[in-house]
Design a protein around this motif. Structure first.
Motif, PDB file in Angstrom:
ATOM      1  N   ILE A 192      32.342  21.913  31.535  1.00 60.83           N
ATOM      2  CA  ILE A 192      31.469  20.840  32.020  1.00 60.83           C
ATOM      3  C   ILE A 192      30.065  20.994  31.416  1.00 60.83           C
ATOM      4  O   ILE A 192      29.428  20.031  31.015  1.00 60.83           O
ATOM      5  CB  ILE A 192      31.389  20.819  33.561  1.00 60.83           C
ATOM      6  CG1 ILE A 192      32.771  20.574  34.166  1.00 60.83           C
ATOM      7  CG2 ILE A 192      30.382  19.783  34.044  1.00 60.83           C
ATOM      8  CD1 ILE A 192      33.294  19.162  34.032  1.00 60.83           C
ATOM      9  N   LYS A 193      29.620  22.245  31.303  1.00 61.32           N
ATOM     10  CA  LYS A 193      28.301  22.480  30.697  1.00 61.32           C
ATOM     11  C   LYS A 193      28.291  21.999  29.259  1.00 61.32           C
ATOM     12  O   LYS A 193      27.365  21.361  28.804  1.00 61.32           O
ATOM     13  CB  LYS A 193      28.002  23.989  30.721  1.00 61.32           C
ATOM     14  CG  LYS A 193      27.107  24.403  31.872  1.00 61.32           C
ATOM     15  CD  LYS A 193      26.425  25.703  31.545  1.00 61.32           C
ATOM     16  CE  LYS A 193      26.973  26.823  32.391  1.00 61.32           C
ATOM     17  NZ  LYS A 193      26.365  28.107  32.082  1.00 61.32           N
ATOM     18  N   MET A 194      29.408  22.301  28.531  1.00 64.01           N
ATOM     19  CA  MET A 194      29.471  21.942  27.122  1.00 64.01           C
ATOM     20  C   MET A 194      29.633  20.438  26.932  1.00 64.01           C
ATOM     21  O   MET A 194      29.319  19.891  25.888  1.00 64.01           O
ATOM     22  CB  MET A 194      30.665  22.641  26.465  1.00 64.01           C
ATOM     23  CG  MET A 194      30.607  24.137  26.625  1.00 64.01           C
ATOM     24  SD  MET A 194      30.656  25.001  25.087  1.00 64.01           S
ATOM     25  CE  MET A 194      32.174  24.417  24.389  1.00 64.01           C
ATOM     26  N   SER A 195      30.165  19.764  27.935  1.00 62.97           N
ATOM     27  CA  SER A 195      30.502  18.345  27.771  1.00 62.97           C
ATOM     28  C   SER A 195      29.268  17.465  27.642  1.00 62.97           C
ATOM     29  O   SER A 195      29.365  16.300  27.321  1.00 62.97           O
ATOM     30  CB  SER A 195      31.324  17.877  28.964  1.00 62.97           C
ATOM     31  OG  SER A 195      30.473  17.781  30.091  1.00 62.97           O
ATOM     32  N   GLY A 196      28.110  18.032  27.945  1.00 63.05           N
ATOM     33  CA  GLY A 196      26.903  17.230  27.842  1.00 63.05           C
ATOM     34  C   GLY A 196      26.663  16.384  29.082  1.00 63.05           C
ATOM     35  O   GLY A 196      25.681  15.656  29.178  1.00 63.05           O
ATOM     36  N   TYR A 197      27.565  16.476  30.026  1.00 61.26           N
ATOM     37  CA  TYR A 197      27.421  15.687  31.255  1.00 61.26           C
ATOM     38  C   TYR A 197      26.113  16.026  31.973  1.00 61.26           C
ATOM     39  O   TYR A 197      25.388  15.178  32.428  1.00 61.26           O
ATOM     40  CB  TYR A 197      28.616  15.958  32.172  1.00 61.26           C
ATOM     41  CG  TYR A 197      28.404  15.590  33.624  1.00 61.26           C
ATOM     42  CD1 TYR A 197      28.470  14.253  34.019  1.00 61.26           C
ATOM     43  CD2 TYR A 197      28.148  16.560  34.583  1.00 61.26           C
ATOM     44  CE1 TYR A 197      28.282  13.907  35.342  1.00 61.26           C
ATOM     45  CE2 TYR A 197      27.961  16.226  35.906  1.00 61.26           C
ATOM     46  CZ  TYR A 197      28.031  14.897  36.283  1.00 61.26           C
ATOM     47  OH  TYR A 197      27.846  14.559  37.579  1.00 61.26           O
ATOM     48  N   LEU A 198      25.816  17.316  31.974  1.00 54.56           N
ATOM     49  CA  LEU A 198      24.636  17.726  32.706  1.00 54.56           C
ATOM     50  C   LEU A 198      23.362  17.207  32.044  1.00 54.56           C
ATOM     51  O   LEU A 198      22.474  16.703  32.713  1.00 54.56           O
ATOM     52  CB  LEU A 198      24.588  19.250  32.821  1.00 54.56           C
ATOM     53  CG  LEU A 198      25.724  19.824  33.659  1.00 54.56           C
ATOM     54  CD1 LEU A 198      25.702  21.333  33.582  1.00 54.56           C
ATOM     55  CD2 LEU A 198      25.614  19.372  35.098  1.00 54.56           C
ATOM     56  N   SER A 199      23.320  17.281  30.668  1.00 53.52           N
ATOM     57  CA  SER A 199      22.088  16.831  30.032  1.00 53.52           C
ATOM     58  C   SER A 199      21.937  15.320  30.176  1.00 53.52           C
ATOM     59  O   SER A 199      20.839  14.796  30.277  1.00 53.52           O
ATOM     60  CB  SER A 199      22.052  17.262  28.566  1.00 53.52           C
ATOM     61  OG  SER A 199      23.203  16.794  27.928  1.00 53.52           O
ATOM     62  N   SER A 200      23.098  14.629  30.245  1.00 56.79           N
ATOM     63  CA  SER A 200      22.992  13.191  30.428  1.00 56.79           C
ATOM     64  C   SER A 200      22.416  12.883  31.805  1.00 56.79           C
ATOM     65  O   SER A 200      21.871  11.821  32.037  1.00 56.79           O
ATOM     66  CB  SER A 200      24.361  12.527  30.259  1.00 56.79           C
ATOM     67  OG  SER A 200      25.128  12.767  31.417  1.00 56.79           O
ATOM     68  N   MET A 201      22.560  13.823  32.724  1.00 55.24           N
ATOM     69  CA  MET A 201      21.954  13.625  34.036  1.00 55.24           C
ATOM     70  C   MET A 201      20.543  14.194  34.055  1.00 55.24           C
ATOM     71  O   MET A 201      19.928  14.326  35.100  1.00 55.24           O
ATOM     72  CB  MET A 201      22.780  14.303  35.117  1.00 55.24           C
ATOM     73  CG  MET A 201      24.050  13.545  35.434  1.00 55.24           C
ATOM     74  SD  MET A 201      24.920  14.392  36.775  1.00 55.24           S
ATOM     75  CE  MET A 201      23.782  14.133  38.127  1.00 55.24           C
ATOM     76  N   GLN A 202      20.057  14.566  32.855  1.00 54.87           N
ATOM     77  CA  GLN A 202      18.733  15.138  32.705  1.00 54.87           C
ATOM     78  C   GLN A 202      18.522  16.362  33.582  1.00 54.87           C
ATOM     79  O   GLN A 202      17.524  16.501  34.282  1.00 54.87           O
ATOM     80  CB  GLN A 202      17.652  14.098  32.988  1.00 54.87           C
ATOM     81  CG  GLN A 202      17.763  12.937  32.022  1.00 54.87           C
ATOM     82  CD  GLN A 202      16.582  12.010  32.154  1.00 54.87           C
ATOM     83  OE1 GLN A 202      16.171  11.706  33.267  1.00 54.87           O
ATOM     84  NE2 GLN A 202      16.039  11.602  31.038  1.00 54.87           N
ATOM     85  N   LEU A 203      19.531  17.209  33.556  1.00 52.56           N
ATOM     86  CA  LEU A 203      19.391  18.443  34.312  1.00 52.56           C
ATOM     87  C   LEU A 203      18.830  19.518  33.397  1.00 52.56           C
ATOM     88  O   LEU A 203      19.008  19.469  32.189  1.00 52.56           O
ATOM     89  CB  LEU A 203      20.760  18.896  34.800  1.00 52.56           C
ATOM     90  CG  LEU A 203      21.498  17.899  35.677  1.00 52.56           C
ATOM     91  CD1 LEU A 203      22.836  18.485  36.095  1.00 52.56           C
ATOM     92  CD2 LEU A 203      20.676  17.580  36.908  1.00 52.56           C
ATOM     93  N   ARG A 204      18.185  20.472  34.001  1.00 50.94           N
ATOM     94  CA  ARG A 204      17.728  21.599  33.222  1.00 50.94           C
ATOM     95  C   ARG A 204      18.913  22.439  32.806  1.00 50.94           C
ATOM     96  O   ARG A 204      19.930  22.469  33.505  1.00 50.94           O
ATOM     97  CB  ARG A 204      16.780  22.462  34.070  1.00 50.94           C
ATOM     98  CG  ARG A 204      15.337  22.142  33.799  1.00 50.94           C
ATOM     99  CD  ARG A 204      14.452  23.117  34.500  1.00 50.94           C
ATOM    100  NE  ARG A 204      14.188  22.705  35.869  1.00 50.94           N
ATOM    101  CZ  ARG A 204      14.342  23.507  36.911  1.00 50.94           C
ATOM    102  NH1 ARG A 204      14.784  24.725  36.762  1.00 50.94           N
ATOM    103  NH2 ARG A 204      14.052  23.065  38.108  1.00 50.94           N
ATOM    104  N   LEU A 205      18.803  23.122  31.670  1.00 53.22           N
ATOM    105  CA  LEU A 205      19.919  23.962  31.252  1.00 53.22           C
ATOM    106  C   LEU A 205      20.097  25.104  32.222  1.00 53.22           C
ATOM    107  O   LEU A 205      19.156  25.655  32.746  1.00 53.22           O
ATOM    108  CB  LEU A 205      19.649  24.518  29.861  1.00 53.22           C
ATOM    109  CG  LEU A 205      20.216  23.683  28.706  1.00 53.22           C
ATOM    110  CD1 LEU A 205      19.974  24.404  27.395  1.00 53.22           C
ATOM    111  CD2 LEU A 205      21.705  23.442  28.912  1.00 53.22           C
ATOM    112  N   ILE A 206      21.375  25.453  32.453  1.00 55.14           N
ATOM    113  CA  ILE A 206      21.627  26.555  33.389  1.00 55.14           C
ATOM    114  C   ILE A 206      21.701  27.851  32.604  1.00 55.14           C
ATOM    115  O   ILE A 206      22.429  27.947  31.660  1.00 55.14           O
ATOM    116  CB  ILE A 206      22.955  26.308  34.133  1.00 55.14           C
ATOM    117  CG1 ILE A 206      22.868  25.019  34.907  1.00 55.14           C
ATOM    118  CG2 ILE A 206      23.266  27.458  35.075  1.00 55.14           C
ATOM    119  CD1 ILE A 206      24.183  24.524  35.449  1.00 55.14           C
TER     120      ILE A 206
END
Ligand SMILES: Nc1ncnc2c1ncn2[C@@H]1O[C@H](COP(=O)(O)OP(=O)(O)O)[C@@H](O)[C@H]1O
Ligand SMILES: [Mg+2]
Length: 431
Positions: free
Chosen positions: A417-431
């Motif tokens: 999920i981290k690699m999928s880019g889903y998180l950055s699309s939600m403008q989350l900070r990198l974990i």
């Protein structure tokens, strides 16, 4: 060639075997075995009454009569297993000096919980050739039962069988096997068998067939939890055997005892804490175990606990927890709402083909994770917009890392999920 030989010689003559130093360094432990969970101590402080009671019930075996079956209850770490094994050892050695035939079998029903396995374990106590005659699997159960009857009668002695964690046996295989075992005596002509059932769960007999219940519980007793002082006495006794004099600060023993007393008087917990404290101190090259090491040991034990708690979570709670772990970078101090958890949860379900539950049910799972202490969910009022929950993890990063190392599903979910880019699309900070 000559060089190699002479080098070998030199090493020998200087006697610097790599183990010399290690052996000399045994400054803390005198006898590690004395703290092992399988060790049976020669004495049991604060269990005189219980030992007396059980011994009195078993005494008829020494006169050739069948002792009553016994049920022993008590919470974990109250000495049930150790005391039962101790008494069996004692009665066997007494029988030997008196020229009587008494056999004992110890069966942990967490490991052995099929009727076949139980009968085989009892059969083995009579003679070594049981395994030659009866295969470990494959026979019909009534044939194994007959073989056991035959073996018992041929031997003519009394068998005392400990069924430890007997509740697992009943929950996994039902009470048929107990019905047969408790009825075995009426089929035996020349020998006798009695059972000692041990359980942490006082209510387990309510699942039993009434006949089994009354046959199994001819006698019953309960081991009460220890208080802090009693645990300390137990630790003092073990510490004397396990450690060199002065290797453990006395305060360590009372500290371990008071910690274990908080958790329903569990002597095993106290002994584990003491052993792990000493092992950490040893690994750090210390000669004395101080209180500081008990705190370190508690950390280690808690880590292990969290790790196994997470790896045994059912699928849905695991996916929910994964969502909370993934989302935690999104907000100041990692707090997230149920809706945010649910968004990530839904994504994981789609991607990993997990059945997607409603937000309401995921809300219940969040409450469960909260009760288990893995997360913290606090209800906040949003004024006119109603209420929501702020959810955050209540375990540390190192515990999460440990859990991920231990759980391939969870670590795959997090990584993908981290690699999928889903998180950055939600403008989350990198974990
Ligand atoms: N009274 C006691 N004296 C000495 N050691 C004890 C005593 N009670 C319990 N222990 C020790 O505590 C540990 C846990 O006991 P155990 O018999 O396994 O508990 P249970 O079967 O009730 O969970 C064992 O290492 C056991 O030897
Ligand atoms: Mg036990």
């Amino acid at each position: 060639m000559a060089g190699v030989l002479s080098m070998g010689k030199k090493q020998n003559s200087e006697k610097n075997n790599v183990f010399d130093r290690l052996i000399q360094e045994e400054r803390i432990f005198r006898n590690r075995e004395a703290l092992a969970s399988t060790y049976i101590p020669p004495e049991f402080p604060h269990r005189d009454n219980e030992i007396n009671d059980v011994a009195n019930i078993l005494k008829p075996a020494l006169y050739g009569a069948r002792p009553s079956n016994i049920l022993i209850y008590g919470q974990t770490g109250t000495g049930k297993t150790a005391v039962a094994k101790f008494i069996c050892k004692q009665i066997v050695s007494k029988a030997e000096t008196e020229g009587k035939k008494i056999h004992t079998a110890y069966i942990n029903c967490k490991q052995t919980n099929t009727p076949y396995g139980i009968l085989t374990n009892i059969g083995k106590t009579y003679s070594n050739d049981w395994e030659d005659k009866v295969p470990n699997a494959g026979w019909r159960i009534d044939k194994v039962y007959s073989a056991l009857k035959e073996k018992a009668d041929e031997d003519g002695g009394i068998a005392i069988v400990i069924l430890d964690e007997i509740d697992t046996l009943v929950s996994k295989s039902g009470d048929d096997i107990l019905y047969h075992l408790t009825g075995l005596n009426s089929d035996l002509d020349n020998s006798k068998i009695s059972l000692i059932g041990i359980s942490n769960d006082t209510k387990f007999t309510s699942w039993l067939d009434p006949r089994v219940k009354s046959r199994m519980g001819e006698e019953s007793l309960t081991f009460a939890p220890y208080n802090a002082l009693q645990i300390e006495n137990i630790l003092v006794q073990r510490a004397k055997m396990a450690f060199h004099e002065g290797a453990v600060e006395p305060l360590v023993l009372s500290y371990c005892s008071s910690r274990a007393a908080l958790e329903h008087g569990d002597a095993r917990k106290a002994l584990d804490l003491l052993r792990i404290s000493a092992e950490i101190a040893e690994r750090e090259g210390k000669e004395i175990v101080t209180v500081e090491y008990v705190s370190k040991a508690e950390n280690v034990m808690e880590h292990d606990l969290v790790r196994s708690l997470i790896s045994t979570l059912p699928l849905q709670p695991k996916v929910t927890l994964a969502s909370i772990i993934l989302n935690r970078g999104s907000k100041e101090n990692g707090q997230q709402t149920t809706g945010e958890v649910y968004n990530t949860y839904s994504l994981i379900c789609k991607r990993f083909e997990v059945e997607q539950l409603t937000q309401r049910r995921v809300g219940h799972i969040i409450s469960e994770l909260d009760m288990q202490g893995l997360i913290n969910a606090k209800v906040v009022s949003l004024g006119r917009q109603g209420r929501t929950r702020y959810i955050s993890l209540s375990i540390e990063q190192s515990q999460i890392d440990g859990a991920l190392d231990n759980d391939s599903f969870l670590s795959r979910v997090i990584k993908e999920i981290k690699m999928s880019g889903y998180l950055s699309s939600m403008q989350l900070r990198l974990i």
